[in-house]
Design a protein around this motif. Structure first.
Motif, PDB file in Angstrom:
ATOM      1  N   ARG A   1       2.603  -0.538   0.799  1.00 16.93           N
ATOM      2  CA  ARG A   1       2.324  -1.495   1.864  1.00 16.93           C
ATOM      3  C   ARG A   1       3.511  -1.626   2.813  1.00 16.93           C
ATOM      4  NH1 ARG A   1      -2.299  -2.913   3.490  1.00 16.93           N
ATOM      5  NH2 ARG A   1      -1.290  -4.759   4.339  1.00 16.93           N
ATOM      6  N   GLY A   2       4.714  -1.574   2.267  1.00 20.07           N
ATOM      7  CA  GLY A   2       5.891  -1.658   3.128  1.00 20.07           C
ATOM      8  C   GLY A   2       5.938  -0.533   4.136  1.00 20.07           C
ATOM      9  N   MET A   3       5.628   0.705   3.684  1.00 24.21           N
ATOM     10  CA  MET A   3       5.617   1.844   4.605  1.00 24.21           C
ATOM     11  C   MET A   3       4.598   1.630   5.720  1.00 24.21           C
ATOM     12  SD  MET A   3       4.463   5.794   3.929  1.00 24.21           S
ATOM     13  CE  MET A   3       2.755   5.247   3.920  1.00 24.21           C
ATOM     14  N   LEU A   4       3.391   1.172   5.362  1.00 21.83           N
ATOM     15  CA  LEU A   4       2.346   0.964   6.366  1.00 21.83           C
ATOM     16  C   LEU A   4       2.746  -0.096   7.384  1.00 21.83           C
ATOM     17  CD1 LEU A   4      -0.935   0.958   4.228  1.00 21.83           C
ATOM     18  CD2 LEU A   4      -0.032   2.817   5.625  1.00 21.83           C
TER      19      LEU A   4
ATOM     20  N   LEU B   1       5.307  -2.994  -7.841  1.00 21.24           N
ATOM     21  CA  LEU B   1       6.370  -2.312  -7.104  1.00 21.24           C
ATOM     22  C   LEU B   1       5.825  -1.116  -6.345  1.00 21.24           C
ATOM     23  CD1 LEU B   1       9.393  -2.416  -6.537  1.00 21.24           C
ATOM     24  CD2 LEU B   1       9.747  -0.876  -8.476  1.00 21.24           C
ATOM     25  N   GLU B   2       4.898  -0.384  -6.933  1.00 20.35           N
ATOM     26  CA  GLU B   2       4.282   0.760  -6.242  1.00 20.35           C
ATOM     27  C   GLU B   2       3.474   0.295  -5.035  1.00 20.35           C
ATOM     28  OE1 GLU B   2       3.780   3.685 -10.168  1.00 20.35           O
ATOM     29  OE2 GLU B   2       2.164   2.309  -9.566  1.00 20.35           O
ATOM     30  N   LEU B   3       2.775  -0.828  -5.200  1.00 22.28           N
ATOM     31  CA  LEU B   3       2.029  -1.383  -4.069  1.00 22.28           C
ATOM     32  C   LEU B   3       2.971  -1.830  -2.968  1.00 22.28           C
ATOM     33  CD1 LEU B   3      -0.681  -2.303  -2.870  1.00 22.28           C
ATOM     34  CD2 LEU B   3      -0.356  -4.490  -4.068  1.00 22.28           C
ATOM     35  N   LEU B   4       4.099  -2.418  -3.332  1.00 21.58           N
ATOM     36  CA  LEU B   4       5.093  -2.841  -2.353  1.00 21.58           C
ATOM     37  C   LEU B   4       5.631  -1.644  -1.569  1.00 21.58           C
ATOM     38  CD1 LEU B   4       6.961  -5.013  -1.148  1.00 21.58           C
ATOM     39  CD2 LEU B   4       8.515  -4.590  -3.044  1.00 21.58           C
TER      40      LEU B   4
ATOM     41  N   ALA C   1       6.137  -8.542  -3.867  1.00 25.26           N
ATOM     42  CA  ALA C   1       6.214  -7.733  -5.087  1.00 25.26           C
ATOM     43  C   ALA C   1       5.581  -8.441  -6.266  1.00 25.26           C
ATOM     44  CB  ALA C   1       7.671  -7.405  -5.400  1.00 25.26           C
ATOM     45  N   ASN C   2       5.348  -9.758  -6.165  1.00 21.60           N
ATOM     46  CA  ASN C   2       4.754 -10.520  -7.256  1.00 21.60           C
ATOM     47  C   ASN C   2       3.320 -10.918  -6.936  1.00 21.60           C
ATOM     48  OD1 ASN C   2       7.181 -10.559  -8.837  1.00 21.60           O
ATOM     49  ND2 ASN C   2       7.989 -12.071  -7.391  1.00 21.60           N
TER      50      ASN C   2
END
Length: 210
Positions: free
Chosen positions: A67-70, A61-64, A50-51
């Motif tokens: 990427r987490g879903m993928l 946070l949006e990227l997390l 997240a950092n």
């Protein structure tokens, strides 16, 4: 001087005047601590940071979230696919074709209705393979160019066995790691992000989040 404790059993360590002091009172304690760290790493694998560095258009946070879903989807589907191929001789994509036919009226769909799973040419090759195994049959109506794919009785029996394997794996790999409120929230999110979601943002408008 502060007392130094063993990193595993927490007993006081003997004072060491020279060299780098040991963190453990014995080799057994050192191995115990190593095994504990290994178990913790398996329970809490490293995920998206997240950092991490800034990227265009998305907050960290949006990227997390993306990427987490993928990463979760890739990891779980790989396991599901391997087990399904080993135990039912089906890929998860082939399973999806059979499942969509099973849920369709009269157990049949137009070939072009299956192209959402893979490309149209990929669907043709996949249905050909399933047809050669007796799981699917293709039919056409005289005077019409459209071709239907239909689930055979053998295909339905094979699918029922495959569902028992795949859905049990899904429970173990995915559902059992979530609470009931988690499941409800995810189901609502996937509904919101379904096929109709794209039409709400084509003009640059954000979807209604109420």
């Amino acid at each position: 001087m502060n007392e130094i404790l063993c990193g595993a059993c927490r007993v006081p360590l003997l004072d060491q005047e020279s060299g780098r002091p040991s963190r453990y009172c014995s080799a057994a304690c050192r191995q115990r601590a190593y095994r504990a760290r290994s178990r913790s790493a398996r329970r809490h694998p490293a995920g998206p940071d997240a950092n991490g560095p800034d990227v265009p258009h998305l907050t960290s946070l949006e990227l997390l979230a993306w990427r987490g879903m993928l990463e979760v989807q890739t990891r779980i589907v790989r396991r599901l696919d391997a087990d399904l191929q080993r135990r039912a001789d089906l890929t998860t994509t082939e399973f999806d074709v059979l499942y969509r036919l099973w849920t369709a009226p009269d157990r049949r769909l137009r070939m072009n209705q299956l192209s959402g799973v893979v490309t149209p040419s990929g669907v043709t090759r996949m249905v050909t393979r399933l047809e050669e195994r007796g799981l699917v049959e293709r039919t056409s109506v005289p005077g019409r160019q459209a071709v239907d794919a239909a689930l055979t009785a053998e295909g339905e029996q094979h699918l029922v066995r495959a569902m028992d394997i795949l859905f049990r794996d899904i429970r173990r790999e995915f559902i059992d790691h979530l609470s009931s409120p988690d499941v409800s929230r995810l189901a609502a999110l996937w509904t919101r992000l379904g096929p109709s979601a794209g039409s709400t943002t084509e003009q640059g408008q954000k979807p209604d989040k109420r």
